[in-house]
Design an enzyme around this catalytic site. Structure first.
Site, mmCIF file in Angstrom:
data_model
loop_
_atom_site.group_PDB
_atom_site.id
_atom_site.type_symbol
_atom_site.label_atom_id
_atom_site.label_comp_id
_atom_site.label_asym_id
_atom_site.label_seq_id
_atom_site.Cartn_x
_atom_site.Cartn_y
_atom_site.Cartn_z
ATOM 1 N N GLU A 82 0.821 -1.212 0.000
ATOM 2 C CA GLU A 82 0.000 0.000 0.000
ATOM 3 C C GLU A 82 0.851 1.257 0.000
ATOM 4 O OE1 GLU A 82 -4.147 -1.345 2.100
ATOM 5 O OE2 GLU A 82 -2.459 -1.055 3.416
ATOM 6 N N CYS A 101 6.667 -6.835 7.134
ATOM 7 C CA CYS A 101 7.829 -6.328 7.877
ATOM 8 C C CYS A 101 8.209 -7.365 8.919
ATOM 9 C CB CYS A 101 7.481 -5.004 8.555
ATOM 10 S SG CYS A 101 8.861 -4.310 9.503
ATOM 11 N N ASN A 144 9.518 5.949 20.336
ATOM 12 C CA ASN A 144 8.369 5.311 21.003
ATOM 13 C C ASN A 144 8.547 4.901 22.463
ATOM 14 O OD1 ASN A 144 7.215 5.606 18.509
ATOM 15 N ND2 ASN A 144 7.466 3.476 17.890
ATOM 16 N N CYS A 189 -1.078 5.817 10.327
ATOM 17 C CA CYS A 189 0.170 5.171 10.733
ATOM 18 C C CYS A 189 -0.108 3.831 11.388
ATOM 19 C CB CYS A 189 0.893 6.018 11.766
ATOM 20 S SG CYS A 189 1.478 7.574 11.150
ATOM 21 N N CYS A 200 3.302 8.519 1.074
ATOM 22 C CA CYS A 200 3.903 7.605 2.044
ATOM 23 C C CYS A 200 4.065 6.264 1.332
ATOM 24 C CB CYS A 200 2.942 7.517 3.231
ATOM 25 S SG CYS A 200 3.421 6.381 4.490
ATOM 26 N N CYS A 250 1.874 -2.287 15.583
ATOM 27 C CA CYS A 250 1.811 -2.028 14.139
ATOM 28 C C CYS A 250 1.189 -3.207 13.368
ATOM 29 C CB CYS A 250 3.216 -1.754 13.626
ATOM 30 S SG CYS A 250 3.319 -1.593 11.840
ATOM 31 N N CYS A 255 6.890 -4.803 15.609
ATOM 32 C CA CYS A 255 6.490 -3.882 16.680
ATOM 33 C C CYS A 255 5.056 -4.222 17.097
ATOM 34 C CB CYS A 255 6.570 -2.435 16.211
ATOM 35 S SG CYS A 255 8.221 -1.998 15.632
ATOM 36 N N ASN A 278 -3.063 4.629 16.985
ATOM 37 C CA ASN A 278 -4.265 4.259 16.237
ATOM 38 C C ASN A 278 -4.586 2.801 16.535
ATOM 39 O OD1 ASN A 278 -4.563 6.721 14.660
ATOM 40 N ND2 ASN A 278 -2.675 6.098 13.633
#
Ligand code: SAH
Ligand code: SF4
Length: 371
Positions: free
Chosen positions: A91, A114, A243, A361, A107, A121, A118, A317
């Site tokens: 995306e 990945c 973070n 995000c 972006c 995420c 994390c 989020n």
């Protein structure tokens, strides 16, 4: 096998054409067609002779992505879901710049999935599918730029037009609609794919004309990658997803911290060669009760002391309701920001864009059927 012209650097393109017996100006024409006029087939290259185009068909191809779906958020953010040649999906998100004027930040993704994992995420939950090739990274920008320009010339009325019309200072007679900034903040950890990301950076700047100041590579903190990125030309902006302010908390939410703990990460940031008036961006996802206390804010001030930095505070989020992570209270977000600002730091609260289409995000998962 035919050569994909988009996988070649400027220098390699000249070599390739020279081997095919072509003069330099022909290569310049092709570069202009692919990267400025955004052609996706040799047919579009109308100022090349038929004979030359025939020859190109035999030796070369121009890659292109397949658009599976485009979603438009009510805030003007758009999400593009692409399919790659082998069926993997990625995306890209197009975000209107805050000052309007038809300028956009794109972006982009550097990997399908990945490996970093994390906890907060969605991309991390997919695991790593594979690295993207340089042309797959660049093709996201080419596709979306072409899409915008076709949309403008066709006069298609759509949410993007509506947004542009409503943006202050924009007139249709003086159309400046374009992508001005690129951030490697889509799917994937760019510094785990630095070879291809480096090639993509040189294509974006050398051949497409993006300013290196308009490009930002964001990392979860791959220390050797930060050091290598510092040596890659062009030197682009660095963003670090920090973070947390202690190793304990960071280990808990970002397993990569066990490999590259805070001290090493901060040292690599201090060593990063910043051009004049440039700063490192630190992203800080605020999680309720985990990293959003006044003590965290004060530790953050100490941790970043002496680094030319700016902070992006990103309220978490939510990915789903079953997890133990929660968005911070608004009052805590402001209190956190205030402590940083009082200490003289630049700290912005990043408004969540595109959450209604899962484009914010951490929400990218490139799923075709669900969501
Ligand atoms: N892998 C790189 C590039 C992706 S950037 C990196 O991690 O930096 C994605 C950004 O979104 C990171 O700053 C990350 O901390 C942030 N993020 C991830 N999940 C999020 C979530 N659920 N809510 C808010 N921000 C999130
Ligand atoms: Fe990967 Fe970045 Fe998501 Fe972490 S935040 S899992 S590094 S994409």
């Amino acid at each position: 096998m035919k050569t994909n012209l988009k996988q070649l650097s400027k220098q390699d393109l000249f070599l390739f054409m020279e081997r095919a017996g072509q003069k330099q100006f022909r290569t310049n024409q092709i570069i202009s067609w692919i990267y400025k006029k955004l052609a996706v087939s040799f047919d579009e290259m109308t100022d090349l002779s038929m004979a030359f185009r025939e020859e190109l068909y035999n030796i070369a191809v121009i890659s292109n992505l397949t658009l599976l779906r485009r979603q438009v958020s009510k805030d003007g953010t758009q999400k593009f879901l692409f399919e790659l040649e082998d069926g993997q999906t990625i995306e890209s998100v197009l975000i209107p710049n805050s000052k309007g004027e038809g300028r956009f930040t794109q972006c982009i993704s550097s990997q399908a999935g990945c490996a970093v994992g994390c906890k907060f995420c969605m991309t991390g939950r997919l695991g790593l599918k594979r690295n993207l090739r340089a042309y797959e990274i660049v093709d996201q920008v080419i596709f979306v730029r072409r899409f915008i320009s076709r949309q403008r010339t066709n006069g298609t009325s759509s949410a993007i037009d509506t947004f542009i019309k409503e943006s202050p200072g924009t007139s249709h007679s003086e159309d400046k609609t374009d992508i001005t900034n690129i951030v490697f903040m889509g799917m994937g950890e760019p510094l785990n794919n630095l070879h291809e990301v480096g090639r993509a950076l040189s294509i974006l700047t050398d051949l497409m004309g993006f300013s290196r100041r308009g490009i930002t590579v964001s990392t979860s903190g791959i220390v050797p990658g930060i050091r290598k990125l510092a040596e890659i030309k062009p030197l682009v902006n660095l963003a670090v997803s920090l973070n947390a302010t202690t190793d304990d908390t960071r280990n808990r939410i970002m397993p990569i911290n066990k490999k590259y703990p805070l001290k090493e990460l901060i040292r690599a940031c201090r060593d990063f060669p910043l051009p004049p008036r440039r700063r490192i961006t630190f992203e800080y996802v605020l999680l309720d009760g985990i990293n959003d206390s006044p003590d965290d804010a004060r530790r953050l001030v100490k941790l970043l002391a002496g680094i030319k930095s700016k902070l992006n505070l990103i309220p978490y989020n939510s990915l789903d309701n079953t997890e133990d992570l929660k968005p911070p209270l608004e009052s805590n977000v402001f209190a956190f920001q205030k402590i940083l600002q009082k200490a003289g730091m630049t700290a912005m609260i990043r408004k969540s864009m595109g959450a209604d289409i899962s484009a914010a995000c951490g929400q990218l998962k490139a799923a075709y059927k669900s969501s």
